[in-house]
Design a protein around this motif. Structure first.
Motif, short mmCIF file in Angstrom:
data_model
loop_
_atom_site.label_atom_id
_atom_site.label_comp_id
_atom_site.label_asym_id
_atom_site.label_seq_id
_atom_site.Cartn_x
_atom_site.Cartn_y
_atom_site.Cartn_z
N ARG A 99 95.09 39.25 31.33
CA ARG A 99 94.06 38.24 31.55
C ARG A 99 92.76 38.66 30.86
N LEU A 100 91.98 37.67 30.45
CA LEU A 100 90.69 37.93 29.81
C LEU A 100 89.55 37.85 30.82
N ASP A 101 89.84 37.52 32.08
CA ASP A 101 88.77 37.20 33.03
C ASP A 101 88.65 38.18 34.19
N GLY A 102 89.10 39.43 34.00
CA GLY A 102 88.90 40.45 35.04
C GLY A 102 87.54 41.10 34.91
N ALA A 103 87.29 42.09 35.75
CA ALA A 103 86.02 42.81 35.66
C ALA A 103 85.96 43.65 34.39
N ASP A 159 99.11 45.00 38.30
CA ASP A 159 97.74 44.49 38.32
C ASP A 159 97.75 43.02 37.92
N PHE A 160 96.85 42.25 38.49
CA PHE A 160 96.79 40.81 38.24
C PHE A 160 95.95 40.50 37.00
N TYR A 161 94.95 41.31 36.71
CA TYR A 161 94.04 41.02 35.59
C TYR A 161 94.49 41.74 34.31
N GLU A 162 94.06 42.98 34.12
CA GLU A 162 94.43 43.69 32.89
C GLU A 162 95.95 43.84 32.77
N GLY A 163 96.63 44.06 33.89
CA GLY A 163 98.09 44.26 33.87
C GLY A 163 98.85 43.01 33.45
N GLN A 164 98.20 41.84 33.54
CA GLN A 164 98.86 40.59 33.13
C GLN A 164 98.15 40.00 31.91
#
Lengths: 311, 311
Positions: free
Chosen positions: B221-225, B214-219
């Protein structure tokens, strides 16, 4: 351009009041701007409420060509545009995804596999939130391998299950495994089944959908670059899947169901089966027949949207 | 058109004798025809040895536009064609992947994420096998998020590790988890590093690459849905990754390394970092700067191929 809730939707929908997108991320409020990188859109560069505020239905599918064909089809069905017109790709400045819109319908491609659709869904959910959309229904229209079904049968997903037939989606967050629910909207699947009966042109069933991370070994195919199992072992696995209620196999439904549920979005998965996996692995039907099969989810979802909008 | 092994390759390569593609699938021999469905190619419909028998280098990357740009670039570099010409997409009848060829170089897009590149690699490995290719090197040129590196730095992957920093790729086959090795060719990574020194235009390092689903939670990141962790927890996770030797994060290297290794194909992963994840999550650099960054892996790999072919 922006149709409000009509009586039909009020009657059939889960609630008569406006349902907005639920975003479980406290960090977003403190961001000055949100760049939806893979769409090449953003809150600083685009007026998202003006562009997307009227969206009520989002159809997603793997293939960009199919999602363009869908917007042409639905434009014609809803009387909102010429089905032969060349609709503008809203994400034309990137080649990651394609996006088209007519009236309240948005059509977005998502590529193949869980990671690819997950990136798209993170950005789509944020887009719908920033655009202040309400009462949105998201429908995945796709292709799949069937189990024990005549090729061309359409499967409306009851539960999306993993390769162990469990109705869940596992994701690793900060090194820890998080398990998410993959339930889909029961009322919506019944509405879609009813639409299929009214169309009466192809077989449609409600069944479980197995979502895998690989097309070859992950789906027990014998024709990948590697294969360490026998045909007997393959068939035994697929029959176990059938016993667990699995009627088709694809590669995106689990994260799709999980993310839509987390956002409070009504969602459904409608996939046509291109072959019966108990009889083979290769997709060897003629090009024309495959094109015909691929139009079935589009036709079913188009009919559903038209009925909901009472056009 | 079909260059054999040259002296340079004999000297630098792992072996001076011809190395063919290793296909670990006994079922393929009994198939009358092999349809490479997602390429819209096949042994029955195409003369694969005539079309691809001379391929020595395959460059793969997520974006179809970038892989077209690469074939134009390499055509010019090798003096095999006009860099401004419009090269034919060999997979033009499908929108799943794009494929271009000049001389001994094949350029193929793979979309985003492990499942998407895995489908492509299954079919690519079979294609190279059917075409009777020998001594093939496969190079992934991509984009990534860096950890503790200046944006624009190129990372040559030493080991591809998972979200727990383990150098392995896990795959579920017939419901059982199979763990595969993600080692890459040590000599090839040193050759690439040497090329970068000779080019002397941008920073290049050898480091571990974390491959996530995953690009957001998997990495982190604070800016996913969705986001259920704090900035402090995010930074702690990324710093742990850095301690484990991780210098960049992307979404395809583990299955790429595993599948190339299983097929006996010499392989490398060369990704540019678009941002430093210790300083942010959004990719907010200007379009022009991002285009410049994305040309770096292309330039490095182009230089390497040219050197190997002693053009």
């Amino acid at each position: 351009m922006a149709p409000g809730l009509n009586n039909k939707e009020k009657k059939d929908g889960a609630s008569s009041k406006e349902t907005s997108i639920h975003l479980s991320n406290p960090h977003l409020n403190s961001m000055k701007e949100d760049i939806l990188y893979h769409f090449d859109l953003g809150t600083g560069s685009h007026d998202l409420p003006a562009m997307f505020g009227d969206v009520k239905f989002v159809c997603v599918g793997g293939s960009p060509w199919r999602m363009k064909a869908f917007i042409q089809y639905i434009a014609g069905e809803l009387g909102l545009g010429d089905p032969n017109a060349d609709y503008t790709n809203i994400c034309a400045r990137t080649d990651r995804y394609s996006m088209y819109k007519v009236g309240p319908v948005l059509s977005v491609s998502h590529g193949m596999g869980i990671p690819s659709i997950a990136i798209m869904l993170h950005e789509l959910i944020k887009l719908l939130y920033h655009a202040k959309c309400t009462n949105v229904t998201v429908l995945r229209i796709g292709t799949s391998g069937g189990i024990g079904l005549e090729p061309g049968t359409v499967v409306i997903t009851k539960q999306s299950v993993d390769a162990l037939f469990k109705p869940q989606f596992e994701q690793v967050i900060l090194g820890k495994t998080v398990v998410r629910n993959t339930d889909l909207d029961e009322e919506l699947m019944q509405q879609l089944l009813q639409c299929s009966k009214e169309i009466d042109e192809f077989q449609t069933v409600i069944g479980n959908t197995m979502c895998t991370t690989d097309f070859y070994e992950g789906q027990a195919r014998l024709d990948g670059a590697f294969c360490s199992y026998t045909e007997k072992e393959k068939l035994s696995y697929l029959k176990d899947a059938y016993e667990a209620g699995v009627r088709n196999i694809e590669m995106e439904s689990s994260v799709f169901a999980a993310m839509c549920k987390l956002s409070g979005i009504r969602a459904a998965v409608v996939c046509v089966t291109l072959l019966n996996r108990l009889e083979g692995d290769q997709i060897s039907s003629s090009h024309d027949l495959l094109v015909n099969y691929q139009q079935r989810p589009q036709k079913l979802v188009g009919y559903f949207i038209k009925k909901q909008l009472q056009v």
